[in-house]
Design a protein around this motif. Structure first.
Motif, short mmCIF file in Angstrom:
data_model
loop_
_atom_site.label_atom_id
_atom_site.label_comp_id
_atom_site.label_asym_id
_atom_site.label_seq_id
_atom_site.Cartn_x
_atom_site.Cartn_y
_atom_site.Cartn_z
N GLU A 74 43.78 35.32 45.71
CA GLU A 74 43.83 34.83 44.92
C GLU A 74 44.68 34.09 44.35
OE1 GLU A 74 42.73 34.32 41.01
OE2 GLU A 74 41.83 36.12 41.98
N LYS A 75 44.78 32.90 43.76
CA LYS A 75 45.78 32.43 43.37
C LYS A 75 46.29 31.55 42.42
CE LYS A 75 45.49 31.11 47.91
NZ LYS A 75 47.05 31.50 48.57
N ASP A 76 45.53 32.75 41.73
CA ASP A 76 45.08 32.12 39.81
C ASP A 76 47.19 32.81 39.17
OD1 ASP A 76 46.22 33.28 36.71
OD2 ASP A 76 44.02 32.04 36.97
N GLN A 77 47.74 32.50 39.10
CA GLN A 77 48.92 32.96 38.23
C GLN A 77 49.24 34.20 37.79
OE1 GLN A 77 52.22 30.03 37.20
NE2 GLN A 77 54.20 31.76 37.41
N TRP A 135 45.68 45.20 43.63
CA TRP A 135 47.21 45.08 44.06
C TRP A 135 46.24 44.36 45.70
CZ3 TRP A 135 53.09 46.41 43.50
CH2 TRP A 135 53.24 46.23 42.22
N LEU A 136 45.43 45.33 46.07
CA LEU A 136 45.20 45.07 47.85
C LEU A 136 43.88 44.02 47.81
CD1 LEU A 136 45.24 48.23 49.13
CD2 LEU A 136 46.45 47.00 49.59
N ALA A 137 42.90 44.07 46.70
CA ALA A 137 41.80 43.45 45.94
C ALA A 137 42.67 41.77 45.98
CB ALA A 137 40.93 43.53 45.26
N MET A 138 43.64 41.23 45.35
CA MET A 138 43.76 40.72 45.52
C MET A 138 44.31 39.91 46.80
SD MET A 138 45.30 40.28 40.94
CE MET A 138 47.17 41.66 42.13
N GLN A 139 44.99 40.26 47.06
CA GLN A 139 45.21 39.87 48.58
C GLN A 139 44.21 39.76 49.47
OE1 GLN A 139 48.85 42.98 49.81
NE2 GLN A 139 49.77 42.79 47.21
N THR A 186 48.77 33.31 29.04
CA THR A 186 48.91 34.30 29.86
C THR A 186 46.99 34.08 30.20
OG1 THR A 186 48.93 35.76 28.48
CG2 THR A 186 50.54 35.55 29.66
N ALA A 187 46.40 34.04 29.20
CA ALA A 187 44.87 33.20 29.50
C ALA A 187 44.31 35.01 29.24
CB ALA A 187 44.22 32.99 31.09
N VAL A 231 46.36 35.97 37.03
CA VAL A 231 45.61 37.36 37.39
C VAL A 231 46.66 38.00 38.21
CG1 VAL A 231 44.03 38.16 39.04
CG2 VAL A 231 43.77 35.96 37.03
N CYS A 232 47.40 36.71 39.00
CA CYS A 232 48.60 38.04 40.49
C CYS A 232 49.36 38.81 40.05
CB CYS A 232 49.14 36.69 41.07
SG CYS A 232 48.05 36.26 42.23
N ALA A 233 49.95 37.98 38.44
CA ALA A 233 51.16 38.47 37.56
C ALA A 233 50.80 40.43 36.56
CB ALA A 233 52.02 37.41 36.68
N TYR A 234 49.60 39.86 36.22
CA TYR A 234 49.50 41.00 35.74
C TYR A 234 47.91 42.16 35.78
CZ TYR A 234 52.01 38.01 33.29
OH TYR A 234 53.53 36.88 32.52
N ASN A 235 47.25 41.78 36.53
CA ASN A 235 46.27 42.56 37.38
C ASN A 235 46.85 43.66 37.72
OD1 ASN A 235 43.68 43.91 37.75
ND2 ASN A 235 43.44 42.33 39.14
N ASP A 236 46.68 44.95 37.14
CA ASP A 236 48.03 46.07 37.39
C ASP A 236 46.27 47.18 37.62
OD1 ASP A 236 49.72 47.63 38.57
OD2 ASP A 236 51.03 47.15 36.91
N PHE A 237 45.73 47.80 38.44
CA PHE A 237 44.85 48.64 38.02
C PHE A 237 44.25 49.16 39.20
CE2 PHE A 237 39.88 49.26 37.09
CZ PHE A 237 40.53 50.15 36.31
N ALA A 238 44.20 50.05 38.59
CA ALA A 238 43.74 50.83 40.72
C ALA A 238 42.84 51.89 39.88
CB ALA A 238 44.77 51.80 41.25
N LEU A 239 41.85 52.45 41.05
CA LEU A 239 41.00 53.90 40.33
C LEU A 239 41.24 55.22 41.28
CD1 LEU A 239 37.67 51.59 40.02
CD2 LEU A 239 38.83 52.90 38.68
N ILE A 240 41.50 56.22 41.30
CA ILE A 240 41.50 57.45 42.07
C ILE A 240 40.49 57.69 41.81
CG2 ILE A 240 42.62 59.64 42.59
CD1 ILE A 240 44.75 58.01 40.58
N LYS A 241 39.64 58.21 42.92
CA LYS A 241 37.95 58.53 42.80
C LYS A 241 38.08 60.80 43.05
CE LYS A 241 34.04 59.46 45.74
NZ LYS A 241 33.84 61.17 45.80
#
Length: 327
Positions: A172-175, A164-168, A249-250, A177-187
């Motif tokens: 990011e404009k791809d609908q 979310w932070l990376a797209m913002q 949804t590509a 990607v915005c709707a479904y890219n829901d991923f994060a990493l914890i070190k």
């Protein structure tokens, strides 16, 4: 029944509210998310050329065998930090981790959903506009958490990447990607690395990454660890059937239904396909008849992270334990 369908995020917090006949996670804060989709949809088939480019050319480079990752792992039976571990993000809700990752520097990460750090409402699902806690936010790994108690803390880390932070940040404009890219990493903290094993509990695997999508009725396998389950391990393994992929949804999302759908607190958990390959990460709950869960496609989410996280050599670590669908 499409008109009745609504998409909501499903991290667990202490406050649960009823919406459209189902329980959803109550989250603090708000943000404008008018562009979030009003219906739940699923993914297309093969890995797109755009995604392959994001993955630095070769999708095979996005995984690494556990014994080739350059480090030792805890035995699966003794490990306490694995896919399926409860995560508590400071200032947000409880979620479930998905896969283990590593990089060229030898760091180890546990994946969760980006929305596990949301500052918005449960129906604000568009990652290009929804609010999020910042990179650097503390996260703990817990066991036997409940709605009234976080249970025992077994490790810690910090949020180092959020789609979310990376797209913002990148506009990011791809609908899709915005709707479904829901991923994060914890070190994962260095002091906790000896507790880690990359295998999904109960099922074993993952044995690779699914890049071909799912067909109608394909079996899928998951391991949710919502605090609402009261720490009862027997309730965590789940099976279901996928719905047909939607080319619109590509390839960015999949749907599945199961006798016991993912509930608040299961968010972020791993989905394996019928061959034991990593399929995706549990993202949202589609309130419809029947109830469906929506799964972000991990091949695309990981490819996006490899291109936008700044983490060199980010790879998903395959399990040490053989996948077994017949348990």
């Amino acid at each position: 029944m499409q008109a009745l369908r609504r998409v909501i995020l499903i991290p667990a917090t202490l406050a649960l509210v009823a919406a459209t006949g189902s329980l959803v996670a109550g989250c603090s804060g708000s943000s404008d998310d008018s562009s979030a989709p009003s219906s739940s949809v699923s993914s297309s088939g093969a890995l797109s050329s755009t995604t392959a480019k994001h993955a630095d050319g070769d999708a095979d480079q996005a995984t690494v065998a556990a014994d080739k990752a350059g480090r030792s792992w805890a035995a699966a039976a003794a490990a306490t930090i694995t896919p399926g571990t409860q995560t508590y993000t400071e200032g947000a809700g409880q979620c479930t981790s998905n896969y283990v990752f590593t990089d060229d520097a030898g760091n180890v990460y546990l994946g969760q959903a980006a929305h596990c750090a949301t500052t918005g409402k449960s129906d604000q699902t568009n990652g290009c506009s929804a609010g999020s806690l910042p990179v650097g936010t503390a996260v703990t790994f817990n066991r036997q958490g409940s709605p009234m108690d976080h249970g025992a803390t077994i490790g810690s880390g910090q949020l180092v990447y959020s789609s979310w932070l990376a797209m913002q940040q990148d506009g990011e404009k791809d609908q899709n990607v915005c709707a479904y890219n829901d991923f994060a990493l914890i070190k994962i903290a260095d002091s906790d690395l000896a507790k880690v094993n990359p295998s999904l509990p109960y099922w074993g695997g993952p044995v690779g990454i699914n890049t071909g999508g799912t067909g109608n009725g394909d079996r899928v396998y998951s391991y949710g660890n919502s605090s609402l389950r009261g720490g009862i391990a027997g309730l965590s393994p789940q099976t279901g059937e996928s719905l047909a992929d939607d080319p619109a949804t590509a390839g960015w999302t999949h749907e599945y239904h199961s006798p016991t759908p993912g509930i608040p607190g299961d968010s972020g958990s791993a989905l394996l396909d019928h061959d034991g390959r990593a399929l995706g990460t549990l993202s949202t709950l589609g309130v419809a008849l029947p109830i469906v869960n929506n799964v972000g496609d991990i091949s695309r989410e990981l490819a996006y992270a490899r291109a936008h996280s700044g983490i060199a050599g980010l790879r998903l670590v395959l399990g040490t334990e053989k996948f077994d669908a017949n348990r």
